[in-house]
Design an enzyme around this catalytic site. Structure first.
Site, PDB file in Angstrom:
ATOM      1  N   HIS A 189      44.181  47.335  46.411  1.00  0.00           N
ATOM      2  CA  HIS A 189      42.882  46.683  46.544  1.00  0.00           C
ATOM      3  C   HIS A 189      42.765  46.106  47.943  1.00  0.00           C
ATOM      4  O   HIS A 189      43.713  45.516  48.460  1.00  0.00           O
ATOM      5  CB  HIS A 189      42.767  45.546  45.526  1.00  0.00           C
ATOM      6  CG  HIS A 189      41.570  44.673  45.729  1.00  0.00           C
ATOM      7  ND1 HIS A 189      41.661  43.340  46.085  1.00  0.00           N
ATOM      8  CD2 HIS A 189      40.243  44.940  45.642  1.00  0.00           C
ATOM      9  CE1 HIS A 189      40.448  42.825  46.186  1.00  0.00           C
ATOM     10  NE2 HIS A 189      39.569  43.759  45.930  1.00  0.00           N
ATOM     11  N   GLU A 222      43.655  44.300  41.116  1.00  0.00           N
ATOM     12  CA  GLU A 222      43.272  43.272  42.087  1.00  0.00           C
ATOM     13  C   GLU A 222      43.311  41.877  41.484  1.00  0.00           C
ATOM     14  O   GLU A 222      43.483  40.902  42.204  1.00  0.00           O
ATOM     15  CB  GLU A 222      41.891  43.566  42.686  1.00  0.00           C
ATOM     16  CG  GLU A 222      40.729  43.323  41.757  1.00  0.00           C
ATOM     17  CD  GLU A 222      39.394  43.697  42.407  1.00  0.00           C
ATOM     18  OE1 GLU A 222      39.114  44.901  42.476  1.00  0.00           O
ATOM     19  OE2 GLU A 222      38.647  42.806  42.826  1.00  0.00           O
ATOM     20  N   ASP A 247      47.360  43.803  45.147  1.00  0.00           N
ATOM     21  CA  ASP A 247      46.589  42.990  46.084  1.00  0.00           C
ATOM     22  C   ASP A 247      47.592  42.168  46.881  1.00  0.00           C
ATOM     23  O   ASP A 247      48.541  41.613  46.319  1.00  0.00           O
ATOM     24  CB  ASP A 247      45.629  42.091  45.300  1.00  0.00           C
ATOM     25  CG  ASP A 247      44.763  41.231  46.194  1.00  0.00           C
ATOM     26  OD1 ASP A 247      43.560  41.500  46.266  1.00  0.00           O
ATOM     27  OD2 ASP A 247      45.276  40.276  46.802  1.00  0.00           O
ATOM     28  N   GLU A 289      37.835  51.729  37.391  1.00  0.00           N
ATOM     29  CA  GLU A 289      38.618  50.584  37.856  1.00  0.00           C
ATOM     30  C   GLU A 289      38.205  49.320  37.111  1.00  0.00           C
ATOM     31  O   GLU A 289      37.010  49.102  36.873  1.00  0.00           O
ATOM     32  CB  GLU A 289      38.370  50.430  39.362  1.00  0.00           C
ATOM     33  CG  GLU A 289      39.069  49.259  40.007  1.00  0.00           C
ATOM     34  CD  GLU A 289      38.955  49.318  41.531  1.00  0.00           C
ATOM     35  OE1 GLU A 289      38.861  50.437  42.083  1.00  0.00           O
ATOM     36  OE2 GLU A 289      38.944  48.254  42.165  1.00  0.00           O
ATOM     37  N   ASP A 329      33.838  51.408  39.409  1.00  0.00           N
ATOM     38  CA  ASP A 329      34.518  50.106  39.299  1.00  0.00           C
ATOM     39  C   ASP A 329      33.632  49.145  38.513  1.00  0.00           C
ATOM     40  O   ASP A 329      32.523  48.829  38.937  1.00  0.00           O
ATOM     41  CB  ASP A 329      34.750  49.569  40.722  1.00  0.00           C
ATOM     42  CG  ASP A 329      35.497  48.243  40.754  1.00  0.00           C
ATOM     43  OD1 ASP A 329      35.773  47.671  39.680  1.00  0.00           O
ATOM     44  OD2 ASP A 329      35.801  47.781  41.872  1.00  0.00           O
ATOM     45  N   LYS A 373      30.191  50.640  42.423  1.00  0.00           N
ATOM     46  CA  LYS A 373      30.232  49.580  41.425  1.00  0.00           C
ATOM     47  C   LYS A 373      29.335  49.956  40.249  1.00  0.00           C
ATOM     48  O   LYS A 373      28.225  50.472  40.462  1.00  0.00           O
ATOM     49  CB  LYS A 373      29.756  48.266  42.028  1.00  0.00           C
ATOM     50  CG  LYS A 373      30.624  47.792  43.192  1.00  0.00           C
ATOM     51  CD  LYS A 373      32.005  47.386  42.732  1.00  0.00           C
ATOM     52  CE  LYS A 373      32.824  46.832  43.885  1.00  0.00           C
ATOM     53  NZ  LYS A 373      34.128  46.304  43.437  1.00  0.00           N
TER      54      LYS A 373
END
Lengths: 437, 437
Positions: B351, B301, B324, B274, B248, B220
């Site tokens: 996701h 997602e 998703d 992402e 991400d 992240k």
């Protein structure tokens, strides 16, 4: 210090489906409804803030639940502080990281945010003693810029550009305000064109609209091409060649279908085609617009937020931007949308009708004219003559134009008797309807 | 004839925020939750259908209310009929004209539709005695096409093209099924990379991931650039040059910021970026992708529906499509999304994580491999090692790959004890947490 101490929600529903008022190709039997909010304070002035989400019946309870989920962000706040800076509430609601997952910034949760934010603006304008359009038009440009969330916008509009637009908007504002008060803001009417109406009713209402001073009407299309040809012929015959006649497909078509269908109706010179396809389809709208010119393309009542509007403008996908006062996150987000439109030069022609949307949206267009776009040219606000009697300060239409509201607030306040009578399922109307009285 | 007679909803919440599991730049303290649905029937087999929406805490009650709003469309239906054609339920829910106003096809109401539709597919696969991936992989191409709603898609994908893709997917399907059963489907892991974790924990978990056979991890980023530089350096050092390391940003950036930030991290060779910006911003993703190559762009997602995925592909905005299982309208809409991706040749890397998303999404990728895209190349399913113990048939990971489920159904079923313990606010965990036991 005064605080917000009350957060009252109401599930208000009107049985409009029984008359086919509001019927179109995607919405055959709407029961116009509102998930309605009243903010109460402990201030001595006794003023309250009102806001709502418009829905068309089932699911209005889900919308009320979403508004309720925002209660803790609002109750207990300092009234002076939030009225001086409604952006505080806007940021708190948009910024709730757990609730954000349910959007982000779209659908039920985002409309709930819009209802709460609009209620705060209603309260702020009432406490300032001015109608909302004037509060915005008189506001300092720096302050207005501070009310806008520029996240996801800066590739199209920076705070500096917004400030420049708003400063330019101040030039000649007093003259435009005087014009607005004298002449009002042009309206068009959808009342003749609901899909459930007979040709005779369509013709009669279209003629009445022209006689009443409207220079544009709108007809619903998209369910059956042969019917649409007949209805457009009747509409054009009723209004003559010089009155604009828009058509509205309410998202009924695929991209290819939209192009074929609009071309088949071109002989009746439709002014714009509204919602030809999904409101999510930026590239689809761009393809349709390129193919159906000189018929223009309009959309917006279901556009979920400023980010999609940004792209519709970036892609050259629309000729008219139809913002809605209660679909997006409230006045703060609509300021962003008005600024995006002003920068691109695309006229804003708001969506209205439903429950109370005319009442709200007039304030946004009037601010836009006085202090942002500086023009009413090619701009019209939708008008539908339904359900205004339930509001404390209903819109006033004269000679095909909205009169500028003069009562303080956002014109959002429903009559207490209406809340009592049409609350679902236990209001007196619904109880009587079930034979319970 | 058997009918659906029960429609039970549960507000299930786990206190994940206490360990910073799942923390990222936009979601600092998620409490992973599920608005959970059980469909019961009066059939003698005693089988039930399970589905859910994943949320991150507050608002899970709103999501439950939205699922409840769909009850009347489902209860009373013929079980054999809906299991033979889940599209019946999909069309009824998407087609409710009043509920449609709350989207359309986005946000709370659309995720509720996804939960119900997925529960029907769970029931259908259980009654067929096969895992969902195999039900789909063995299905007749014409039948699969009949399950897809092509509205708003035909400018990118026609039913005829879909049929051709699915017919081609049958070639060699038996061999691929055997490969899948022997080798599983490649996974990548996000477990090392949560923003709330220390560098030491990141390093340790990244090394463990490589040792366990994963060939890709994800970190992240997006809250603080200096932190991200340090964390990416640590991550790259831990996994070495040959393991893919994705990053991400969870929608944290404007378009310009995204480009600058990714370039500043380029020295650590991130594999993909992402969610660099809003999931609604098709044109923004296209601009970012053009600017940050050779770093690839992934999103999905939070992409609300097939219409936005269509445009992301049309605009060349993504290198990887991250569908998703519980954000869109369920299996039927995900079939449309898999078909769009297959036509464009963009790899689908779903996701997962959250509550039960790994359990669901594996079925979609495995079907895609066996009977649609026919390849696992550059395709990986996200894996996060959280909360699997609450499911009756949790995912099984071996050597960095998902094992193919063999138990009938969609792997969606939570343990009865979990529903009892974590129901909010009255489950035993939450009562004890408030000191009420």
């Amino acid at each position: 210090m005064s605080r917000i101490i009350g957060f009252e929600t109401y599930d208000v529903r009107f049985p409009t489906s029984r008359e086919l008022d509001g019927s179109d190709a995607m919405n055959p039997d709407p029961d116009y409804s509102a998930a309605y909010l009243v903010l109460r304070t402990d201030a001595e002035d006794g003023l309250s803030g009102h806001g709502f989400t418009f829905t068309i019946g089932r699911g209005n309870d889900v919308q009320v639940a979403a508004i309720e989920a925002l209660r803790e962000h609002v109750v207990g706040r300092d009234v002076d502080e939030v009225c001086a800076d409604p952006g505080i509430v806007n940021r708190a609601l948009i910024g709730d990281s757990q609730l954000r997952w349910l959007g982000p910034e779209k659908g039920v949760m985002h409309m709930a945010i819009g209802a709460v934010v609009n209620a705060v603006w209603d309260l702020a304008a009432k406490r300032a003693g001015v109608p909302l359009w004037k509060l915005l038009a008189d506001a300092d440009p720096e302050w207005l810029v501070s009310q806008v969330d520029f996240r996801y916008l800066t590739d199209a509009l920076t705070p500096e550009e917004a400030l420049e637009l708003l400063r330019r908007g101040k030039e000649g504002a007093a003259e435009r305000e005087a014009e607005l008060l004298a002449e009002g803001y042009p309206a068009y009417t959808t009342s003749p064109g609901w899909l459930g109406y007979s040709d005779e009713k369509l013709t009669r209402l279209a003629r009445e609209a022209v006689a009443a001073g409207f220079r544009q009407i709108k007809l619903k299309v998209g369910a059956d091409l042969a019917d649409d040809v007949r209805r457009c012929r009747a509409g054009r015959a009723a209004v003559g060649p010089d009155v604009r006649m828009a058509i509205d497909a309410n998202q009924r078509w695929n991209v290819g279908q939209a192009i074929e269908w609009v071309k088949a109706l071109a002989e009746f010179s439709p002014y714009w085609i509204e919602e030809p396809t999904s409101p999510d389809d930026v590239l689809g709208h761009a393809a349709i617009r390129a193919a159906v010119a000189p018929v223009k393309v309009a959309t917006g009542e279901h556009v979920q937020n400023r980010i999609v509007f940004k792209q519709l403008l970036q892609a050259g996908a629309i000729d008219f931007l139809q913002l809605d006062a209660a679909r997006v996150g409230g006045v703060n987000e609509n300021l962003a949308i008005l600024l995006l439109a002003a920068k691109s030069g695309v006229p804003v022609c708001p969506h209205a009708g439903g429950v109370g949307l005319c009442e709200l949206v007039q304030h946004l267009s009037m601010f836009d004219f006085v202090a942002l776009s500086r023009t009413r040219e090619d701009r019209v606000i939708e008008y539908v003559d339904h359900l205004h009697e339930h509001f404390r300060t209903p819109t006033v239409i004269a000679h095909g134009a909205y009169r500028a509201p003069t009562v303080p607030g956002f014109s959002a306040e429903m009559l207490p008797a209406t809340l009592k009578e049409y609350s679902f399922p236990d209001g007196s109307f619904w109880r009587a309807d079930r034979g319970e009285v």
